[in-house]
Write a protein that holds these residues in place. Structure first.
Motif, mmCIF file in Angstrom:
data_model
loop_
_atom_site.group_PDB
_atom_site.id
_atom_site.type_symbol
_atom_site.label_atom_id
_atom_site.label_comp_id
_atom_site.label_asym_id
_atom_site.label_seq_id
_atom_site.Cartn_x
_atom_site.Cartn_y
_atom_site.Cartn_z
ATOM 1 N N ASP A 168 0.806 -1.218 0.000
ATOM 2 C CA ASP A 168 0.000 0.000 0.000
ATOM 3 C C ASP A 168 0.846 1.278 0.000
ATOM 4 O OD1 ASP A 168 0.734 -1.016 2.557
ATOM 5 O OD2 ASP A 168 -0.550 0.471 3.513
ATOM 6 N N LEU A 169 2.165 1.154 0.205
ATOM 7 C CA LEU A 169 3.028 2.328 0.237
ATOM 8 C C LEU A 169 3.504 2.672 -1.170
ATOM 9 C CD1 LEU A 169 5.296 1.543 3.329
ATOM 10 C CD2 LEU A 169 3.182 2.874 3.242
ATOM 11 N N SER A 170 3.656 3.954 -1.424
ATOM 12 C CA SER A 170 4.171 4.384 -2.725
ATOM 13 C C SER A 170 5.701 4.287 -2.717
ATOM 14 C CB SER A 170 3.757 5.825 -3.016
ATOM 15 O OG SER A 170 4.443 6.725 -2.154
ATOM 16 N N TYR A 171 6.266 4.216 -3.908
ATOM 17 C CA TYR A 171 7.724 4.199 -4.028
ATOM 18 C C TYR A 171 8.324 5.453 -3.404
ATOM 19 C CZ TYR A 171 12.340 4.920 -5.884
ATOM 20 O OH TYR A 171 13.680 5.202 -5.983
ATOM 21 N N GLU A 172 7.717 6.610 -3.656
ATOM 22 C CA GLU A 172 8.256 7.869 -3.126
ATOM 23 C C GLU A 172 8.262 7.851 -1.606
ATOM 24 O OE1 GLU A 172 10.128 11.497 -2.987
ATOM 25 O OE2 GLU A 172 9.940 10.065 -4.618
ATOM 26 N N PHE A 173 7.214 7.299 -0.977
ATOM 27 C CA PHE A 173 7.180 7.209 0.478
ATOM 28 C C PHE A 173 8.321 6.335 0.983
ATOM 29 C CE2 PHE A 173 5.977 5.398 4.531
ATOM 30 C CZ PHE A 173 5.539 6.508 5.233
ATOM 31 N N VAL A 174 8.535 5.190 0.340
ATOM 32 C CA VAL A 174 9.613 4.281 0.736
ATOM 33 C C VAL A 174 10.968 4.960 0.548
ATOM 34 C CG1 VAL A 174 10.761 2.086 0.192
ATOM 35 C CG2 VAL A 174 8.260 2.203 0.322
ATOM 36 N N ARG A 175 11.150 5.667 -0.563
ATOM 37 C CA ARG A 175 12.408 6.369 -0.823
ATOM 38 C C ARG A 175 12.679 7.405 0.274
ATOM 39 N NH1 ARG A 175 14.840 10.602 -3.338
ATOM 40 N NH2 ARG A 175 12.941 11.795 -3.646
ATOM 41 N N GLN A 176 11.662 8.190 0.631
ATOM 42 C CA GLN A 176 11.826 9.194 1.679
ATOM 43 C C GLN A 176 12.066 8.544 3.044
ATOM 44 O OE1 GLN A 176 12.144 12.503 1.426
ATOM 45 N NE2 GLN A 176 12.005 12.324 -0.799
ATOM 46 N N LEU A 177 11.447 7.407 3.278
ATOM 47 C CA LEU A 177 11.663 6.662 4.519
ATOM 48 C C LEU A 177 13.123 6.227 4.640
ATOM 49 C CD1 LEU A 177 10.327 5.140 6.986
ATOM 50 C CD2 LEU A 177 10.222 3.183 5.448
ATOM 51 N N LEU A 178 13.696 5.719 3.542
ATOM 52 C CA LEU A 178 15.096 5.301 3.562
ATOM 53 C C LEU A 178 16.030 6.493 3.773
ATOM 54 C CD1 LEU A 178 15.022 2.642 0.718
ATOM 55 C CD2 LEU A 178 15.200 2.225 3.179
ATOM 56 N N ILE A 179 15.711 7.626 3.162
ATOM 57 C CA ILE A 179 16.510 8.837 3.362
ATOM 58 C C ILE A 179 16.423 9.286 4.820
ATOM 59 C CG2 ILE A 179 16.650 11.308 2.816
ATOM 60 C CD1 ILE A 179 15.797 10.510 -0.079
ATOM 61 N N ALA A 180 15.218 9.294 5.374
ATOM 62 C CA ALA A 180 15.040 9.702 6.772
ATOM 63 C C ALA A 180 15.807 8.790 7.714
ATOM 64 C CB ALA A 180 13.553 9.720 7.133
ATOM 65 N N GLN A 181 15.771 7.475 7.462
ATOM 66 C CA GLN A 181 16.502 6.537 8.313
ATOM 67 C C GLN A 181 18.002 6.785 8.221
ATOM 68 O OE1 GLN A 181 15.176 4.143 10.575
ATOM 69 N NE2 GLN A 181 17.287 4.427 11.219
ATOM 70 N N ALA A 182 18.498 7.062 7.018
ATOM 71 C CA ALA A 182 19.926 7.357 6.849
ATOM 72 C C ALA A 182 20.311 8.629 7.603
ATOM 73 C CB ALA A 182 20.262 7.490 5.364
ATOM 74 N N GLU A 183 19.437 9.622 7.607
ATOM 75 C CA GLU A 183 19.712 10.858 8.347
ATOM 76 C C GLU A 183 19.747 10.593 9.852
ATOM 77 O OE1 GLU A 183 16.669 13.469 6.883
ATOM 78 O OE2 GLU A 183 17.887 14.094 5.164
#
Length: 73
Positions: free
Chosen positions: A46-61
């Protein structure tokens, strides 16, 4: 982290080399990145690719200590 050798389709590896260069990653790290996104997307359809991409960026930060606690009020 342990590693393992696996056989991959040459066209996938060639594409990983090209994309990895553009993304400043090594080809193995690019394939790991694709695998991570694929796993997250399969587990959360149910998650969009953009949401997942931003989630990975946030986790890296967070991992890099680039965040500050939020103060309410």
């Amino acid at each position: 982290m342990s590693t393992a050798s696996i056989r991959l389709n040459k066209s996938l590896v060639d594409k990983a080399h090209a994309i990895a260069k553009a993304q400043h990653r090594t080809p193995p790290k690019q394939i790991e990145h694709w695998a991570t996104i694929g796993q997250i997307m399969e587990d959360n359809p149910d998650l969009s690719y953009e949401f997942v991409r931003q989630l990975l960026i946030a986790q890296a930060e967070v991992d890099a200590g680039m965040t500050e606690p939020y103060e309410f009020g």
